[in-house]
Each structure stands twice: as structure tokens, then as C-alpha cells.
Design a protein around this motif. Structure first.
Motif: not given
Length: 290
Positions: A2-3, A5-6, A9-10, A215, A218
Motif C-alpha cells: 500500500l505504501v 502504491l501511494a 501515485v505521488f 515519497a 518511504s
């Protein structure tokens, strides 16, 4: 997952937001890159407390994989569509391998050679698509951005410095170079800020804090916990998301040539990423910009 994927997206949204900043808001691209880097420096200032070994080389490589490559990307986005720019940016992976062959004596067998060929063919098809043709000269600067980022990625392997710490020094180098360069070569900085101060602040904050600090940090934190062969292929979601956001938010023309070129280029990059390499830092192979 999920991280990751985020993060993708960013990264994809950053291309669209940057397009809005330098095109719709008429923010000079070098100035925008300098503002983004300045915000990164402010956020990561504690990491500048210890001067790394061979500081001039760190600053030069940091400029290449940060402000320098971003500045060229932003110049290109003045006319290039986000969708086409996202696909052309995939050229960074094969360029990194080619530079590694030249400078690091990297050995390449037929599988990675096939990946390099497929990527360049896919990028060429994307350039010839309606979205690519409408982008005009801008895609040349996007490709130049990939060249500079790839060069920096190759030499980053020789530095004994963490990726997030490198972001701080790269931001500092970028501000030192890009801010005076902007005032020497560009105009309209004050007018763009005065015309849409909140929108400009939002774009800079998104690019500097959400994308570069949030991003990227992470991404590298996950890389410390998991194998690069598992994590790096997830970044192939970025060009797909960029195409989707470009069609949705900036009205990019999307057709089968662009999608076909994207598919070929992504297949080529996937082959390159999954092949073993001791000379390359894989995270920067697929993300040649910090």
C-alpha cells in the motif's frame, strides 16, 4: 504494498502538478526546480550536519540526480504532455546501463540487451504518438533529463552516502546552482508568484515535501527492509499512473500508439531491472532522480 502504491501515485501526480506549475501558472522552470530544492533542504537540514567525504563529487552527482535533471524535465513540461513525458522518462533505465558499461565496465548479456532495445523502441513509438507529436521540442528536454539523471545514477554507486542524506546535499547543490541561473536566464519569477501565490505554494509544497521528502524517503525505507528485486519493479506503476492522470487532469490525447509504446518500454525496463547487477544501484536505476 500500500505504501509503494501511494509512492507511485505521488510520483505520477508530480509530473502533472509540475506541468501545471510551469505551463498553466507560467512559473519559470529553473526557478520552480530551485524552490523545490530549497524546500527539500529546509526539511532535511539536520542531515547536513556531517560533511561527507569528497564533498565536491557529492554535490556534482547530487545536482545531476536532483535539481539538474528536474530542471530539464520542467523545461520540457512547458510543451510536453505528462503522459508522453512519463514514457520518455523510462529511457533512464537503459541509459544507466549503457553508461555503466562505459564507466563501470558493466557486463551485459543478451537478456538485458533485449531489454535496452525494447525500451528504446517503446520510447520511440511513444514519441511518434499523437501525444508525443503534440509535445514537440519538450520531449527532447525530458530525454536530456533522463541522460543527466542516468549519469548521476551510475556515479552514485561510488559514493559512501545514504540515499536520504544524499537528498539533502543534492538539494543544497541544486539551490546553489539553479537559483542564480534562473535569475540570469529567466524572467517573470515575481509575476508568477504574485499572480497565483497559493497555487504556486501548493505545487512547490507537493513537489518538495510530499514527493521528494515523503515519497522518496518511504521508498528507500522500504528498500532497506526488502530485496530490491521485489521493490524496484513496483515503480513501473508510475508511467501507467502518469498516463491515467494526464488523460484525466490535463486532457492528454491517449491512443494505441502511446499505450503500445508504453507497454514495450515497460517490458524492456522490467527485463533490465530483474537481471542481476553488481555495478548499479537498482533503486536509482528505475528512479534516476531524487
Amino acid at each position: 504494498m500500500l505504501v509503494l502504491l501511494a509512492v507511485n501515485v505521488f510520483w505520477a501526480l508530480n509530473v502533472v502538478v509540475s506541468k501545471i506549475a510551469v505551463d498553466d501558472l507560467a512559473l519559470p522552470p529553473l526557478f520552480y526546480a530551485a524552490l523545490r530544492s530549497a524546500l527539500v533542504v529546509l526539511a532535511l537540514a539536520p542531515l547536513l550536519g556531517r560533511v561527507p567525504e569528497n564533498l565536491p563529487r557529492v554535490l556534482a552527482i547530487g545536482l545531476a540526480i536532483s535539481g539538474g535533471s528536474f530542471a530539464l524535465l520542467f523545461v520540457g513540461l512547458q510543451s510536453a504532455s505528462p503522459s508522453a513525458a512519463g514514457i520518455v522518462g523510462l529511457a533512464g533505465a537503459p541509459l544507466t546501463v549503457l553508461f555503466a558499461i562505459l564507466f563501470l565496465k558493466e557486463q551485459v548479456r543478451w537478456r538485458r540487451a533485449l531489454g535496452i532495445a525494447l525500451t528504446f523502441v517503446g520510447v520511440a513509438i511513444a514519441i511518434g504518438s499523437p501525444s508525443g507529436l503534440e509535445s514537440g521540442w519538450g520531449l527532447g528536454f525530458v530525454f536530456a533529463s533522463s541522460v543527466i539523471g542516468a549519469l548521476g545514477s551510475v556515479f552514485f554507486k561510488r559514493l559512501s552516502i545514504g540515499a536520504v542524506t544524499m537528498q539533502a546535499w543534492a538539494g543544497l547543490a541544486s539551490v546553489i546552482v539553479l537559483l542564480p541561473l534562473s535569475f540570469a536566464l529567466e524572467s517573470g519569477q515575481g509575476a508568477a508568484l504574485a499572480a497565483s501565490p497559493l497555487a504556486v505554494a501548493g505545487c512547490v509544497a507537493f513537489a518538495g515535501l510530499v514527493v521528494s521528502v515523503g515519497a522518496h524517503s518511504s521508498y528507500y525505507r522500504i528498500l532497506r527492509q526488502h530485496d530490491a528485486n521485489l521493490v524496484a519493479p513496483f515503480t513501473l506503476l508510475t508511467p501507467l499512473l502518469t498516463i491515467g492522470f494526464g488523460a484525466w487532469l490535463t486532457g492528454d490525447p491517449i491512443g494505441w500508439p502511446l499505450l503500445g509504446g508504453a507497454a514495450l518500454a515497460m517490458l524492456g525496463v522490467a527485463i533490465i531491472v530483474l537481471r542481476p547487477s553488481r555495478a548499479l544501484f537498482k533503486p536509482l536505476l528505475v528512479r534516476p532522480r531524487l
